[in-house]
Write a protein that holds these residues in place. Sequence first.
Motif, PDB file in Angstrom:
ATOM      1  N   GLY A 288    -111.222  24.291  49.322  1.00 53.20           N
ATOM      2  CA  GLY A 288    -111.679  25.661  49.126  1.00 53.20           C
ATOM      3  C   GLY A 288    -113.054  25.757  48.496  1.00 53.20           C
ATOM      4  O   GLY A 288    -113.618  26.843  48.388  1.00 53.20           O
ATOM      5  N   ASP A 289    -113.621  24.612  48.090  1.00 52.49           N
ATOM      6  CA  ASP A 289    -114.953  24.583  47.479  1.00 52.49           C
ATOM      7  C   ASP A 289    -116.022  24.315  48.536  1.00 52.49           C
ATOM      8  O   ASP A 289    -115.800  23.558  49.482  1.00 52.49           O
ATOM      9  CB  ASP A 289    -115.039  23.482  46.418  1.00 52.49           C
ATOM     10  N   LEU A 290    -117.187  24.904  48.348  1.00 49.43           N
ATOM     11  CA  LEU A 290    -118.321  24.666  49.223  1.00 49.43           C
ATOM     12  C   LEU A 290    -119.293  23.685  48.585  1.00 49.43           C
ATOM     13  O   LEU A 290    -119.540  23.731  47.381  1.00 49.43           O
ATOM     14  CB  LEU A 290    -119.065  25.975  49.512  1.00 49.43           C
ATOM     15  N   SER A 291    -119.856  22.799  49.400  1.00 53.15           N
ATOM     16  CA  SER A 291    -120.915  21.907  48.954  1.00 53.15           C
ATOM     17  C   SER A 291    -121.640  21.386  50.184  1.00 53.15           C
ATOM     18  O   SER A 291    -121.365  21.806  51.315  1.00 53.15           O
ATOM     19  CB  SER A 291    -120.357  20.742  48.117  1.00 53.15           C
ATOM     20  N   SER A 292    -122.579  20.480  49.972  1.00 58.44           N
ATOM     21  CA  SER A 292    -123.327  19.866  51.070  1.00 58.44           C
ATOM     22  C   SER A 292    -123.683  18.446  50.674  1.00 58.44           C
ATOM     23  O   SER A 292    -123.776  18.117  49.491  1.00 58.44           O
ATOM     24  CB  SER A 292    -124.599  20.672  51.376  1.00 58.44           C
ATOM     25  N   MET A 293    -123.881  17.605  51.682  1.00 56.60           N
ATOM     26  CA  MET A 293    -124.216  16.209  51.438  1.00 56.60           C
ATOM     27  C   MET A 293    -125.713  16.058  51.196  1.00 56.60           C
ATOM     28  O   MET A 293    -126.532  16.738  51.817  1.00 56.60           O
ATOM     29  CB  MET A 293    -123.808  15.345  52.623  1.00 56.60           C
ATOM     30  N   LEU A 294    -126.061  15.159  50.293  1.00 55.78           N
ATOM     31  CA  LEU A 294    -127.449  14.761  50.105  1.00 55.78           C
ATOM     32  C   LEU A 294    -127.731  13.539  50.969  1.00 55.78           C
ATOM     33  O   LEU A 294    -126.853  12.706  51.196  1.00 55.78           O
ATOM     34  CB  LEU A 294    -127.721  14.452  48.635  1.00 55.78           C
ATOM     35  N   ALA A 295    -128.966  13.422  51.427  1.00 53.03           N
ATOM     36  CA  ALA A 295    -129.274  12.406  52.439  1.00 53.03           C
ATOM     37  C   ALA A 295    -129.298  10.994  51.885  1.00 53.03           C
ATOM     38  O   ALA A 295    -128.774  10.060  52.499  1.00 53.03           O
ATOM     39  CB  ALA A 295    -130.621  12.735  53.085  1.00 53.03           C
ATOM     40  N   ALA A 296    -129.883  10.785  50.728  1.00 47.81           N
ATOM     41  CA  ALA A 296    -130.110   9.428  50.213  1.00 47.81           C
ATOM     42  C   ALA A 296    -129.113   9.096  49.114  1.00 47.81           C
ATOM     43  O   ALA A 296    -128.577   9.984  48.452  1.00 47.81           O
ATOM     44  CB  ALA A 296    -131.533   9.306  49.688  1.00 47.81           C
ATOM     45  N   PRO A 297    -128.853   7.802  48.904  1.00 48.64           N
ATOM     46  CA  PRO A 297    -127.986   7.418  47.790  1.00 48.64           C
ATOM     47  C   PRO A 297    -128.649   7.693  46.443  1.00 48.64           C
ATOM     48  O   PRO A 297    -129.855   7.923  46.366  1.00 48.64           O
ATOM     49  CB  PRO A 297    -127.767   5.917  48.006  1.00 48.64           C
ATOM     50  N   SER A 298    -127.866   7.661  45.393  1.00 52.77           N
ATOM     51  CA  SER A 298    -128.374   7.954  44.061  1.00 52.77           C
ATOM     52  C   SER A 298    -129.361   6.884  43.603  1.00 52.77           C
ATOM     53  O   SER A 298    -129.149   5.687  43.834  1.00 52.77           O
ATOM     54  CB  SER A 298    -127.213   8.029  43.078  1.00 52.77           C
ATOM     55  N   PRO A 299    -130.424   7.282  42.911  1.00 54.89           N
ATOM     56  CA  PRO A 299    -131.357   6.285  42.367  1.00 54.89           C
ATOM     57  C   PRO A 299    -130.759   5.469  41.222  1.00 54.89           C
ATOM     58  O   PRO A 299    -131.389   4.510  40.776  1.00 54.89           O
ATOM     59  CB  PRO A 299    -132.533   7.141  41.872  1.00 54.89           C
TER      60      PRO A 299
END
Length: 410
Positions: A288-299
């Motif tokens: 039920g939560d909205l979000s989106s993916m980030l393209a690059a892995p975490s620094p």
Amino acid sequence: MNGFFDPKECQDADNREQHLLSQLPEFLGHLREHSSYYRRLLSNIAVDEVSSRQALATLPITRKSDLIDLQQAQPPLAGMETEGVALDRLFLSPGPICEPECNQPDWWRMGRAFYAAGFRPGDRVQNCLSYHLSPGGFILDSGARACGCVVIPAGPGQTEQQLAINARLQPQGYCGTPSFLKILLDKAQQAGQRLSFRMALVTGEALPESLRADFAEAGITVLQAYATADIGLIAYETRPGEGLVLAEDLLVEIVRPGTEQPVAAGEVGEVVVTSFNGDYPLLRFATGDLSSMLAAPSPCGRTNGRIRGWQGRADQTTKVKGMFVHPRQLEQLRSQVGGMTRIRALVERQGHNDQLTLLCEPAAEVPLPQSEVAELARTMLKLGADVAWVAPGSLPADGIVIEDRRPIPS
């Protein structure tokens, strides 16, 4: 592990993905054999052929919003649990939705979120999420102990007692909602007391950057975790403002709300999780939560994917002060007050605190004093709320029961 909770966090990303996907055929076969709910759901599916993201996306979704009806039809857990599993606790969170726990070390997999937030063995942690009927307190408790911390099970509320605990036991860490940490910080400053916290892991609410800055000014480094009572940890911050790293051992999809199909990369959609928990497995569970993916892995060096964080709700169910409020609950409240024709919940933010107001529309004369409706609401929602009677016919017939006016973090 050079700052990591375990080796999984820095494994090759492609190897992780292939390992998880390769588990799907056996996992689905296990579900169909050992869970009555999934036996029905997967009855006509060739589970041996499901070993890719594309194949996973063809499977049915189970939505959190459907759990109330499913669990009422087959209590307590709709048959989703593994048959014969030895459950240790059952929680009944507001909604009401039933959630299980098996009393195993770090059953909700929260340890890595605490570790990323700086918690280490021997640290004392003031846990300010509720242990009463809700699993929230236990979820954080288990994660802190997985890092070797000593937990003070404080729960929410009772600010004067909380400050006394803090002064006497000098905990290095806090866990709970960000709004309650702000309340403690303000109360401590008014009393001339400096909180002992050096770090905090917060959950259950959005964390505005302005509030994080207030904590930093007080010497408290705050990171956030995204977890649900059904799944446990889904994602967690490792550095402020750089998204949330996905938890290991989960397959996370971002799906277009109201459908079962993943969105394009970077697009906002509903968070859908497949959890391989052997006791309470969840297949394509829509949060039920909205979000989106980030393209690059975490620094930070962790190699799993990242989500941007909470970006709204896919349905009208919302979370207020860390507790879910469902349209069904409001309808039950309305039906218990004879003469109330409509009800609408407004969720706003005053300062850094959530504010819940119930607008109640009578058929003609007001049937009950506002204080009596507020007390009934507190009993049913497990939350305090302001109540206002409005003029008959003044609430719009637009289908909105819960109107969330809080700003969405950018």
